[in-house]
Scaffold this active site. Structure first.
Site, mmCIF file in Angstrom:
data_model
loop_
_atom_site.group_PDB
_atom_site.id
_atom_site.type_symbol
_atom_site.label_atom_id
_atom_site.label_comp_id
_atom_site.label_asym_id
_atom_site.label_seq_id
_atom_site.Cartn_x
_atom_site.Cartn_y
_atom_site.Cartn_z
ATOM 1 N N ASP A 236 -1.600 6.282 6.717
ATOM 2 C CA ASP A 236 -2.809 5.462 6.255
ATOM 3 C C ASP A 236 -3.050 4.483 7.446
ATOM 4 O OD1 ASP A 236 -4.456 3.304 5.294
ATOM 5 O OD2 ASP A 236 -3.257 3.145 3.569
ATOM 6 N N TRP B 158 0.803 -1.401 0.041
ATOM 7 C CA TRP B 158 0.185 -0.004 -0.096
ATOM 8 C C TRP B 158 0.950 1.350 0.214
ATOM 9 C CZ3 TRP B 158 -3.860 -2.078 -1.765
ATOM 10 C CH2 TRP B 158 -4.108 -3.430 -1.358
ATOM 11 N N LYS C 271 -12.043 -2.636 7.834
ATOM 12 C CA LYS C 271 -11.323 -3.567 8.675
ATOM 13 C C LYS C 271 -11.676 -3.358 10.180
ATOM 14 C CE LYS C 271 -7.874 -3.426 5.160
ATOM 15 N NZ LYS C 271 -7.951 -4.587 4.515
#
Length: 361
Positions: A172, A103, A196
């Site tokens: 993030d 990511w 999540k």
């Protein structure tokens, strides 16, 4: 409660059962209105109250200072890979990134479209088995911000402590937001996809310091400008209503069980049980170096891909679902987010013990 599998999936991930029950009722008839939550106008008083409550709970649980805006956006966390530099970088400006996984690599690629990117650290050569220590990278004095991914779902690594630097931090936190305590005021911007630890897929939470709202160049498209959404209370266009509503329910659940301090204690207990089993014999081999291990995503391998496939199949057959590792790295991965029950970890550890005895490597 109906019989449910233990869902180790990395996202969309497990939600509290009481949240699912409440949502199932409100989808049909929300607050006695005779219509479901997903039918209610986002401009109506009942739904505006939903948005306000979700924001208030998030502020309370995270300790978000008053000089920060909370935004509920669409486009997933991946859209933030370009929205961050689009709003905060520009020609002649530089940002520093730490490359600790898939990511962050994607975010680096997007950031290069808008300004100069200094990749101050990368663990790619070692298959992302670790995150850096404070002394392993240098942040340029002219960098606008230091960008990091707090928890790496694919490789099972995480920053045990956040960097201490003079440069503004951006993170993030899609896979570990609200899983542990930290000081929001150390960050200029935090973002997290909900699927999540916060709720279902469809909404991304952005927490941004107010002074940063005026950084975007005049050429920034209206929908991609943070200020647009901050000024309209995330109502510039129709928000992801259902996803925001479920986020609110999850936050109520978290507050009820004691908030972030309580869930952090539970998360550390769950992870410790799994890592102890991985470490005890060498039969299971952890991917991440111990100092960089994630509390949310426990990654490990067995001796051969064939043995891993058997392990995953037999686990699934007894209700331990979602243990297959990411396709890019293989192996096994147990994602144990906030809502994952400790009973599921106990069952997995016992299965690991039995599997090891029945299948000597």
């Amino acid at each position: 409660m109906v019989e449910r599998a233990f869902n180790f999936s990395p996202g969309p991930a497990v939600l509290p059962y009481e949240v699912l029950e409440q949502a199932s009722r409100d989808v049909v008839n929300f607050q006695g209105l005779g219509m479901g939550l997903i039918e209610v106008s986002h401009r109506s008083k009942p739904f505006i109250a939903v948005m306000d409550e979700a924001e208030a709970l998030l502020r309370e649980l995270m300790g978000i200072p008053e000089n920060y805006k909370v935004l509920f956006l669409q486009g997933g966390a991946s859209s933030q890979f370009f929205m961050v530099p689009m709003n905060l970088l520009g020609p002649g400006k530089k940002a520093t990134y730490l490359n600790t996984g898939t990511w962050s690599k994607k975010a680096i690629k997007e950031a290069k479209l808008f300004g100069e990117v200094d990749v101050a650290y990368s663990s790619e050569d070692s298959k992302f088995v670790r995150v850096p220590a404070q002394n392993e990278y240098t942040v340029s004095a002219d960098s606008e911000y230091l960008y990091l991914v707090s928890n790496n779902t694919i490789y099972g690594t995480a920053f045990p402590e956040f960097p201490v630097v003079d440069t503004m931090l951006i993170s993030d936190m899609s896979s570990d937001i609200l899983s542990r305590q930290f000081d929001v005021s150390r960050f200029g911007l935090i973002f997290a996809g909900a699927q999540k630890n916060l709720g279902p897929a469809g909404v991304t939470v952005v927490v941004i310091r107010e002074d940063l709202l005026d950084r975007a160049p005049a050429t920034t498209p209206t929908m991609l400008n943070y200020k647009t959404h901050a000024e309209k209370g995330s109502m510039f266009n129709t928000p992801p209503c259902f996803a925001v509503y479920v986020v609110g329910l999850v936050l109520k659940w978290l507050k009820k069980i004691g908030g972030v301090p309580a869930i952090e204690k539970i998360n550390r207990e769950k992870a410790a049980m799994l890592y102890a089993k991985i470490d005890e014999s060498g039969y299971y081999r952890g991917h991440a170096e111990p100092a960089s291990r994630s509390l949310m995503n426990v990654t490990f391998n067995l001796a051969t891909p064939e043995l891993e496939a058997k392990f995953i199949a037999e686990a699934t057959a007894i209700g331990l679902n979602g243990l297959k590792g990411h396709r890019s790295v293989g192996g096994c991965r147990a994602s144990i987010y906030n809502a994952f029950p400790i009973e599921g970890v106990v069952k997995l550890v016992e299965f690991m013990r039995q599997f090891e005895l029945a299948n000597p490597a």
